[in-house]
Design a protein around this motif. Structure first.
Motif, short mmCIF file in Angstrom:
data_model
loop_
_atom_site.label_atom_id
_atom_site.label_comp_id
_atom_site.label_asym_id
_atom_site.label_seq_id
_atom_site.Cartn_x
_atom_site.Cartn_y
_atom_site.Cartn_z
N LEU A 118 0.81 -1.22 0.00
CA LEU A 118 0.00 0.00 0.00
C LEU A 118 0.84 1.27 0.00
CD1 LEU A 118 -2.77 -1.05 2.54
CD2 LEU A 118 -3.11 -0.54 0.10
N THR A 119 2.11 1.16 0.38
CA THR A 119 2.98 2.34 0.46
C THR A 119 4.16 2.24 -0.49
OG1 THR A 119 4.17 1.35 2.33
CG2 THR A 119 2.35 2.85 2.85
N GLY A 120 4.07 1.31 -1.45
CA GLY A 120 5.15 1.10 -2.39
C GLY A 120 5.02 1.96 -3.63
N PRO A 121 5.83 1.67 -4.66
CA PRO A 121 5.87 2.50 -5.87
C PRO A 121 4.53 2.70 -6.57
CG PRO A 121 7.73 0.98 -5.83
CD PRO A 121 6.82 0.58 -4.70
N ARG A 122 3.60 1.73 -6.42
CA ARG A 122 2.29 1.90 -7.06
C ARG A 122 1.58 3.16 -6.57
NH1 ARG A 122 -1.06 -2.95 -8.92
NH2 ARG A 122 0.46 -4.54 -9.51
N SER A 123 1.93 3.61 -5.36
CA SER A 123 1.26 4.77 -4.80
C SER A 123 1.90 6.10 -5.19
CB SER A 123 1.22 4.67 -3.27
OG SER A 123 0.42 3.58 -2.85
N TYR A 124 3.20 6.07 -5.51
CA TYR A 124 3.87 7.36 -5.73
C TYR A 124 4.69 7.45 -7.01
CZ TYR A 124 7.91 4.90 -3.70
OH TYR A 124 8.91 4.01 -3.44
N ASP A 125 4.90 6.35 -7.72
CA ASP A 125 5.72 6.39 -8.92
C ASP A 125 4.80 6.39 -10.15
OD1 ASP A 125 7.45 6.05 -11.04
OD2 ASP A 125 8.64 4.48 -10.07
N PRO A 126 4.77 7.49 -10.91
CA PRO A 126 3.88 7.55 -12.08
C PRO A 126 4.18 6.47 -13.13
CG PRO A 126 4.72 9.73 -11.52
CD PRO A 126 5.50 8.76 -10.69
#
Length: 283
Positions: A118-126
């Motif tokens: 939930l806090t990995g790249p899926r959340s912040y890496d476009p």
């Protein structure tokens, strides 16, 4: 989900923040501002150790624990050791399934993996596709259901309200190696040991010696995260010898100081969880 990059909580932090959570990479000693949120949140240290301070007390969050802070609680986070802090906010419909007070939970292997997802790249890496809304909702539901069945951990050190207890707490926070008896400390604050014992029980729900042991383990976690060895940590925190420190630390944290310091605490916790699952399958 659009991501709005914001400055970190301090000059030394690197942060990614989004509506449902965040990630802060903090050098040792950095801390957030004192703040509160409209939604309750879970914090997890993928690396390092976090201290979470609220008006109710202090929670220490090593790598196999998760801390919960309900909505509206004023709090501050502090990193001990270089710390990778993960944050997940819970909607009120999920927050009602966990306690309405600050608490620390044991993080199972599943809880850890869901928090990291939930806090990995899926959340912040476009460049990485985000979870769909239904998929994220399912992960959050799994996370909360796991925590609702997880045992609460004795890593929340309650903050006393009585002035005499607060004076004792200040003394022992400053010098955790102080081995004065409750009667001796009582002389310094103007109260008898019987009165103080009753106050510890009524206000904090534990004996003085239980509270002091937890305080010492809190300090030990910080020192270990900062790179101190077991012997030095035992002495600095008031244990007469390393073996008694190891026993007390293991009883509360679930692994030895040496294995914790070497970064094997999560592996230990996963092995224990697997053993428990296998045991539950046995006739």
């Amino acid at each position: 989900m659009p991501v709005h990059r914001q400055p970190g909580p301090t000059a030394g932090a690197t942060s990614q923040l989004w509506p449902s959570g965040g990630r802060h990479l903090w050098p040792s000693g950095e801390s957030s501002e004192v703040q509160s949120h409209a939604r309750g949140h879970l914090v997890y240290a993928a690396n390092g150790v976090l201290a979470v301070h609220t008006e109710r007390g202090t929670s220490i969050v090593p790598a196999n624990r998760v801390a919960w802070t309900p909505a509206g609680f004023t709090h501050q986070h502090r990193a001990h050791g270089d710390t990778d802090m993960r944050i997940v906010f819970l909607a009120p419909s999920l927050a009602r399934l966990v306690p309405d007070r600050p608490v620390v939970f044991l993080a199972s292997g599943l809880v850890r993996e869901v928090l990291l997802a939930l806090t990995g790249p899926r959340s912040y890496d476009p460049a990485v596709p985000d979870y769909s809304r239904p998929a994220r909702s399912r992960l959050l539901r799994v996370l909360v259901e796991e925590l609702s069945e997880a045992p609460e951990q004795p890593l929340h050190l309650p903050e006393p309200q009585d002035d005499r207890l607060r004076a004792i707490a200040r003394l022992l926070h400053e010098t955790p190696a102080d081995s004065s008896t409750l009667a001796e400390l009582g002389k310094a604050v103007g109260a008898g040991s019987r009165t103080l014992s009753r106050l510890f029980h009524d206000e904090l729900g534990m004996t003085f010696y239980e509270w002091r042991t937890q305080l010492r383990v809190h300090h030990a976690l910080v020192l270990l995260a900062e790179g101190h060895d077991t012997t030095r940590t035992a002495t600095a925190c008031g244990w007469a010898n390393p073996s008694s420190f190891i026993a007390a630390f293991t009883d509360i944290i679930g692994t030895t100081p040496g294995r914790y310091r070497s970064g094997r605490v999560v592996q230990d916790q996963i092995v224990v969880a697997q053993d428990q699952e296998q045991g539950s399958d046995r006739p």
